[in-house]
Structures are given as C-alpha cells and as structure tokens.
Scaffold this motif. Structure first.
Motif, PDB file in Angstrom:
ATOM      1  N   UNK A  87       0.863  -1.199   0.000  1.00  0.00           N
ATOM      2  CA  UNK A  87       0.000   0.000   0.000  1.00  0.00           C
ATOM      3  C   UNK A  87       0.889   1.234   0.000  1.00  0.00           C
ATOM      4  N   UNK A  88       0.770   2.028  -1.050  1.00  0.00           N
ATOM      5  CA  UNK A  88       1.606   3.223  -1.184  1.00  0.00           C
ATOM      6  C   UNK A  88       0.715   4.366  -1.651  1.00  0.00           C
ATOM      7  N   UNK A  89       0.567   5.371  -0.800  1.00  0.00           N
ATOM      8  CA  UNK A  89      -0.296   6.511  -1.099  1.00  0.00           C
ATOM      9  C   UNK A  89       0.581   7.729  -1.347  1.00  0.00           C
ATOM     10  N   UNK A  90       0.518   8.241  -2.570  1.00  0.00           N
ATOM     11  CA  UNK A  90       1.343   9.373  -2.971  1.00  0.00           C
ATOM     12  C   UNK A  90       1.138  10.554  -2.023  1.00  0.00           C
ATOM     13  N   UNK A  91       2.236  11.130  -1.550  1.00  0.00           N
ATOM     14  CA  UNK A  91       2.154  12.258  -0.644  1.00  0.00           C
ATOM     15  C   UNK A  91       1.842  11.896   0.786  1.00  0.00           C
ATOM     16  N   UNK A  92       1.761  10.602   1.087  1.00  0.00           N
ATOM     17  CA  UNK A  92       1.425  10.186   2.445  1.00  0.00           C
ATOM     18  C   UNK A  92       2.435   9.180   2.992  1.00  0.00           C
ATOM     19  N   UNK A  93       2.328   7.903   2.580  1.00  0.00           N
ATOM     20  CA  UNK A  93       3.218   6.895   3.138  1.00  0.00           C
ATOM     21  C   UNK A  93       3.293   5.657   2.257  1.00  0.00           C
ATOM     22  N   UNK A  94       4.361   4.857   2.492  1.00  0.00           N
ATOM     23  CA  UNK A  94       4.553   3.554   1.845  1.00  0.00           C
ATOM     24  C   UNK A  94       4.546   2.488   2.930  1.00  0.00           C
ATOM     25  N   UNK A  95       3.684   1.489   2.780  1.00  0.00           N
ATOM     26  CA  UNK A  95       3.510   0.455   3.803  1.00  0.00           C
ATOM     27  C   UNK A  95       3.992  -0.894   3.297  1.00  0.00           C
ATOM     28  N   UNK A  96       4.637  -1.643   4.181  1.00  0.00           N
ATOM     29  CA  UNK A  96       5.183  -2.956   3.844  1.00  0.00           C
ATOM     30  C   UNK A  96       5.241  -3.806   5.111  1.00  0.00           C
ATOM     31  N   UNK A  97       5.824  -4.989   5.008  1.00  0.00           N
ATOM     32  CA  UNK A  97       6.117  -5.786   6.191  1.00  0.00           C
ATOM     33  C   UNK A  97       5.172  -6.929   6.503  1.00  0.00           C
ATOM     34  N   UNK A  98       4.209  -7.225   5.619  1.00  0.00           N
ATOM     35  CA  UNK A  98       3.316  -8.365   5.869  1.00  0.00           C
ATOM     36  C   UNK A  98       4.053  -9.637   5.493  1.00  0.00           C
ATOM     37  N   UNK A  99       4.744 -10.237   6.465  1.00  0.00           N
ATOM     38  CA  UNK A  99       5.574 -11.403   6.170  1.00  0.00           C
ATOM     39  C   UNK A  99       4.737 -12.642   5.883  1.00  0.00           C
ATOM     40  N   UNK A 100       3.489 -12.653   6.322  1.00  0.00           N
ATOM     41  CA  UNK A 100       2.622 -13.810   6.080  1.00  0.00           C
ATOM     42  C   UNK A 100       2.031 -13.810   4.677  1.00  0.00           C
ATOM     43  N   UNK A 101       1.635 -12.639   4.189  1.00  0.00           N
ATOM     44  CA  UNK A 101       0.871 -12.575   2.932  1.00  0.00           C
ATOM     45  C   UNK A 101       1.500 -11.700   1.859  1.00  0.00           C
ATOM     46  N   UNK A 102       2.653 -11.101   2.139  1.00  0.00           N
ATOM     47  CA  UNK A 102       3.173 -10.087   1.231  1.00  0.00           C
ATOM     48  C   UNK A 102       4.409 -10.459   0.449  1.00  0.00           C
ATOM     49  N   UNK A 103       4.694 -11.736   0.279  1.00  0.00           N
ATOM     50  CA  UNK A 103       5.892 -12.135  -0.456  1.00  0.00           C
ATOM     51  C   UNK A 103       5.693 -11.964  -1.960  1.00  0.00           C
ATOM     52  N   UNK A 104       6.656 -11.316  -2.603  1.00  0.00           N
ATOM     53  CA  UNK A 104       6.614 -11.140  -4.049  1.00  0.00           C
ATOM     54  C   UNK A 104       6.543 -12.496  -4.737  1.00  0.00           C
ATOM     55  N   UNK A 105       5.758 -12.559  -5.793  1.00  0.00           N
ATOM     56  CA  UNK A 105       5.613 -13.805  -6.530  1.00  0.00           C
ATOM     57  C   UNK A 105       4.494 -14.681  -6.032  1.00  0.00           C
ATOM     58  N   UNK A 106       3.929 -14.340  -4.868  1.00  0.00           N
ATOM     59  CA  UNK A 106       2.821 -15.110  -4.328  1.00  0.00           C
ATOM     60  C   UNK A 106       1.487 -14.452  -4.611  1.00  0.00           C
ATOM     61  N   UNK A 107       0.442 -14.970  -4.002  1.00  0.00           N
ATOM     62  CA  UNK A 107      -0.888 -14.379  -4.117  1.00  0.00           C
ATOM     63  C   UNK A 107      -0.967 -13.200  -3.148  1.00  0.00           C
ATOM     64  N   UNK A 108      -0.980 -11.997  -3.687  1.00  0.00           N
ATOM     65  CA  UNK A 108      -0.924 -10.795  -2.856  1.00  0.00           C
ATOM     66  C   UNK A 108      -2.302 -10.239  -2.517  1.00  0.00           C
ATOM     67  N   UNK A 109      -3.345 -10.999  -2.818  1.00  0.00           N
ATOM     68  CA  UNK A 109      -4.698 -10.496  -2.554  1.00  0.00           C
ATOM     69  C   UNK A 109      -4.946 -10.265  -1.070  1.00  0.00           C
TER      70      UNK A 109
END
Length: 203
Positions: A87-109
């Motif tokens: 989740x990245x909102x221009x002019x606000x913030x960039x969010x990351x760190x979901x180690x359970x569901x946020x791995x690149x190449x996986x299902x990011x839904x």
C-alpha cells in the motif's frame, strides 16, 4: 471482516474520510533535513522492482523497545526478504512488512491483512511527531495489534501522532522511498508492487 494491519477495514484514521481532509494527493513533497544516526541499530532495506536502491532506517529502541526488538529479530531471520510495499499513497506513506501474505511472486490479494508468527505488541506511543521519513508501526483498530508491518512517511502526518508507534526514521535513501511505486487502488493498493529484496540489521 479481516483486519487490515494499518486500519481496520482500511478506512479508520488513515482512510479516505480522514486522509481526504488533508489533501493527500495535493501535498508537495517537502525537503527533509538529513537525520543523524543515533545509537540504535540500523535497518538496511535493499529495494527492487520499478526502482532500486538502499534505505537505511535508524531504529529507536529508547522510544519503542518491544517494537524495535521484533522488527530487528524478523529482519535477522530473513522474514522481510521479498516482502512487497503493498500500500503506497502518494504524498502520504509507503507500507510494507506483511511477512505472512506479502511475499513477491505469491498471491498478494491478502497482503496487508497479516503479520508474523510472533505475538502482537502493546502500543508504545510517544510524543514523537510523524514527520517526513519517520517510520511507524501499522496496526488494526486495536492499539495493541502491531506485529510486523510498518510504514514510511512521504510527508508530515500530524493526525497520526499519539495513535501509532514510532519505531525509526530514515537516515539515508529517502530518494529511494520517494521512488517506490505508488498505488492505483482506492486505498493505495499497488499493482505489481516494488519489494524489499533483502533486509538486514547493522548494529
């Protein structure tokens, strides 16, 4: 409803009702004075995707010891490697760190809905302000629900003060943060997001 690890349902304090009132899309990117490196460990993030580069975050164990311990432990385990900026909102913030569901190449839904196998943390609120480059912990509506997700501020967000735990501040690579791919979804969701290729800790 599944818990979004920034705000429950993705709307509460960060959501459109509040964010819209701050004119997020119209915020100019302010100039940030180079923050000094403090005595705490540094989180070193190698970014890959549409942009590349290194972000160095000075962690603040004197401000949020439990949160800093959890983040650095996860980094040392390699848990953050390959996790996207979901989740990245221009002019606000960039969010990351979901180690359970946020791995690149996986299902990011489900990215943004999870954390780690470690327990959630009690809030460690402080009087530090959410300025540009400040790093805060994501959570659901419960103040004591932060786990592994964090966000980096593009611009000041005083409306977050005292509601989210400050864990660090960018001391190098803010230009890399600024270049992270922005979200095109209604709540900042990113298609084909950039990722933290490797995250390490420098003591």
């Amino acid at each position: 409803m599944l818990r979004d690890r920034f705000i429950a349902g993705g709307i509460f304090a960060l959501g459109l009702a509040v964010v819209g009132g701050y004119g997020i899309s119209q915020m100019a990117t302010p100039v940030m004075a180079q923050a000094e490196d403090g005595p705490g460990p540094n989180l070193v993030i190698e970014v890959a995707g549409s942009t590349t580069g290194q972000i160095v975050i000075d962690m603040l164990p004197d401000v949020a010891p439990k949160h800093v311990e959890q983040i650095t432990a996860l980094a040392k385990e390699g848990a953050y490697d390959g996790v996207v900026f979901h989740r990245v909102i221009d002019g606000f913030m960039a969010q990351t760190g979901d180690v359970a569901n946020g791995k690149a190449g996986g299902n990011l839904s489900m990215a943004g809905m999870g954390g780690s196998s470690r327990p959630d943390l009690p809030a460690e609120f402080s009087d530090l302000s959410f300025e540009r480059g400040v790093v805060g912990m994501a959570r659901s509506q419960s103040p004591n629900s932060a786990n592994s997700q964090f966000f980096i501020m593009f611009a000041p967000g005083d409306f977050l003060n005292g509601q989210y735990t400050v864990v660090g501040r960018v001391i190098s690579g803010m230009e890399v943060v600024d270049a992270i791919k922005k979200g095109d979804g209604g709540n900042g969701e990113v298609s084909d997001p950039d990722r933290m290729e490797r995250v390490t800790v420098a003591e």
